[in-house]
Design an enzyme around this catalytic site. Structure first.
Site, PDB file in Angstrom:
ATOM      1  N   GLY A 156      43.830  50.512  46.107  1.00 56.57           N
ATOM      2  CA  GLY A 156      43.347  51.328  45.242  1.00 56.57           C
ATOM      3  C   GLY A 156      41.982  51.794  45.532  1.00 56.57           C
ATOM      4  N   ILE A 208      44.215  39.181  48.165  1.00 57.63           N
ATOM      5  CA  ILE A 208      45.141  38.096  48.795  1.00 57.63           C
ATOM      6  C   ILE A 208      46.384  38.532  49.213  1.00 57.63           C
ATOM      7  CG2 ILE A 208      44.220  36.615  46.954  1.00 57.63           C
ATOM      8  CD1 ILE A 208      46.820  36.714  45.333  1.00 57.63           C
ATOM      9  N   ASP A 209      46.719  39.879  49.188  1.00 60.19           N
ATOM     10  CA  ASP A 209      48.295  40.154  49.766  1.00 60.19           C
ATOM     11  C   ASP A 209      48.252  40.566  50.977  1.00 60.19           C
ATOM     12  OD1 ASP A 209      48.914  40.116  46.970  1.00 60.19           O
ATOM     13  OD2 ASP A 209      48.759  42.435  46.620  1.00 60.19           O
ATOM     14  N   MET A 236      52.659  35.851  44.674  1.00 57.31           N
ATOM     15  CA  MET A 236      52.392  37.182  44.517  1.00 57.31           C
ATOM     16  C   MET A 236      52.703  38.070  45.516  1.00 57.31           C
ATOM     17  SD  MET A 236      48.747  37.151  42.295  1.00 57.31           S
ATOM     18  CE  MET A 236      48.677  37.467  40.454  1.00 57.31           C
ATOM     19  N   VAL A 239      46.856  31.440  39.653  1.00 59.38           N
ATOM     20  CA  VAL A 239      46.274  30.397  40.114  1.00 59.38           C
ATOM     21  C   VAL A 239      46.172  30.699  41.850  1.00 59.38           C
ATOM     22  CG1 VAL A 239      48.363  29.226  40.666  1.00 59.38           C
ATOM     23  CG2 VAL A 239      46.291  27.989  40.155  1.00 59.38           C
TER      24      VAL A 239
HETATM   25  O1  F6P Z   1      46.533  42.863  44.463  1.00 56.16           O
HETATM   26  C1  F6P Z   1      46.706  41.785  44.163  1.00 56.16           C
HETATM   27  C2  F6P Z   1      47.424  41.043  43.216  1.00 56.16           C
HETATM   28  O2  F6P Z   1      47.018  39.830  42.908  1.00 56.16           O
HETATM   29  C3  F6P Z   1      48.994  41.284  43.544  1.00 56.16           C
HETATM   30  O3  F6P Z   1      49.241  40.297  44.204  1.00 56.16           O
HETATM   31  C4  F6P Z   1      49.456  40.935  42.078  1.00 56.16           C
HETATM   32  O4  F6P Z   1      50.746  41.684  42.097  1.00 56.16           O
HETATM   33  C5  F6P Z   1      48.323  41.765  41.169  1.00 56.16           C
HETATM   34  O5  F6P Z   1      47.154  41.680  41.958  1.00 56.16           O
HETATM   35  C6  F6P Z   1      48.451  41.199  40.085  1.00 56.16           C
HETATM   36  O6  F6P Z   1      47.445  42.104  39.194  1.00 56.16           O
HETATM   37  P1  F6P Z   1      46.746  41.666  37.894  1.00 56.16           P
HETATM   38  O7  F6P Z   1      45.783  40.877  38.215  1.00 56.16           O
HETATM   39  O8  F6P Z   1      46.144  42.885  37.258  1.00 56.16           O
HETATM   40  O9  F6P Z   1      47.795  41.199  36.958  1.00 56.16           O
END
Ligand code: F6P
Length: 341
Positions: free
Chosen positions: A104, A126-127, A169, A273
């Site tokens: 984004g 982290i993805d 995640m 975490v």
């Molecule tokens: O994009 C990084 C990430 O940690 C994803 O793995 C996860 O789906 C998302 O962000 C969670 O977002 P938020 O912290 O807004 O709940």
């Protein structure tokens, strides 16, 4: 040169290492000035920033999160930022903006760059799902946390003859599930890239228990979905940031397995975490290298690009390439992990 820096989107271990590295290279290496915008693009739009000198970044290398704060921003406000791009540089007297963020943020950065703001991006998430870079920092830390969690769950699961469904995640890309699942020896790995068959999971777990094995670990990415008709499932709605709200596949799948197997199946949702705490040595080094190269790119006038890891080298990749498509897990990587369903 006067450099503006911000961290946007979900936080990620290693952000502080980039900030520190940018300030060190810029201030000590080039005699630049650095200002840090607070809470991502919000700080840029609302004019909230603070100067960053060597003192301000002292002791933050190993600290998780971001000293600048981060936030997701609605698309409408991002468009507002793009419309004001040329004024932004004038208003804050910056020669370049270094935004550190995921898909984004890099898309917004590209909009700003196209609208005339000198931008050098730094990818983070982290993805590990950003195209044009082999790795993003934060991923190694998240994989380590998830692997350790599964190692720990194994001993308690086998004491009670349980199935553990561990949700990690990964909305659209299953890199964390794939690598932590492989590292922990999970018996099944379910990825967003390939709908999983519940019947196959049930069969595999039944066979394990029939062989005298006392537990099973199923590692499931939060964005994984069952194959059509294999269990009851409805997709979540889209939130104001354009992200799908997940319905909690870990809970649903654990419930379904418990019903079908007649065995206790516990959902374990690792959640944030995975993103908190100190970055691994690998992530600290990658983040530090990205910061150093971002400053060098700014001095070369290499705008509209982001730092990227290719093999073991850091190169500059056009922002357009980075955001054209998400880097998902390819088929050959799934084939290497025997437990992918
Ligand atoms: O994009 C990084 C990430 O940690 C994803 O793995 C996860 O789906 C998302 O962000 C969670 O977002 P938020 O912290 O807004 O709940």
């Amino acid at each position: 040169m006067r450099i503006g820096i911000l961290t946007a989107g979900g936080d990620c271990p290693g952000l502080n290492a980039v900030i520190r590295s940018v300030v060190h290279r810029a201030v000590a290496g080039h005699n630049d000035e650095v200002i840090g915008f607070e809470d991502g693009f919000k700080g840029l739009l609302d004019g909230h920033y603070r100067p960053l000198d060597l003192n301000a970044v002292s002791g933050i290398l190993a600290r998780g999160g971001t000293i600048l704060g981060s936030a997701r921003l609605e698309r409408a406000r991002l468009r507002e930022a793009a419309e004001n791009a040329p004024d932004i540089a004038r208003k804050f007297g910056i020669d370049v903006l270094i935004p550190i963020g995921g898909e984004g943020t890099l898309t917004a950065s590209r909009m700003l760059a196209d609208a005339g703001l000198p931008v050098v991006g730094v990818p983070k998430t982290i993805d590990n799902d950003i195209s044009a870079t082999d790795r993003t920092f934060g991923f190694d830390t998240a994989v380590g946390v998830a692997t350790e969690a599964m190692d720990r769950l194994k001993t308690t699961a086998e004491s009670h003859q349980r199935v553990m469904v561990v949700e990690v995640m990964g909305r659209h890309a299953g890199w964390i599930a794939l690598e932590s699942g492989m590292a922990a020896g999970a018996h099944a790995i379910c990825l967003p890239e390939r709908p999983f068959e519940v019947d196959a999971l049930v069969k595999m777990i039944e066979e394990r228990f029939a062989q005298g094995k006392r537990h099973a670990i199923v590692c499931v990415a939060e964005g994984a979905q069952p194959a059509a008709g294999s269990m009851e499932y409805t997709r979540g709605a889209i939130d104001q940031f354009g992200h799908e709200r997940f319905v909690g596949i870990g809970n649903l799948l654990a419930g379904e397995l418990e019903r079908r197997l007649g065995k206790e199946s516990k959902p374990v949702i690792l959640g944030h975490v995975q993103r908190g705490g100190t970055p691994t040595a690998y992530d600290r080094v990658l983040a530090t290298r990205f910061g150093w190269h971002a400053v060098e790119a700014a001095h070369r006038g290499d705008f509209g690009h982001m730092t990227a890891l290719r093999g073991t080298d850091i190169v500059m990749a056009p922002l357009a390439d980075a955001v054209s498509e998400l880097k998902t897990v390819p088929r050959h990587r799934m084939d290497e992990a025997e437990s992918v369903f």
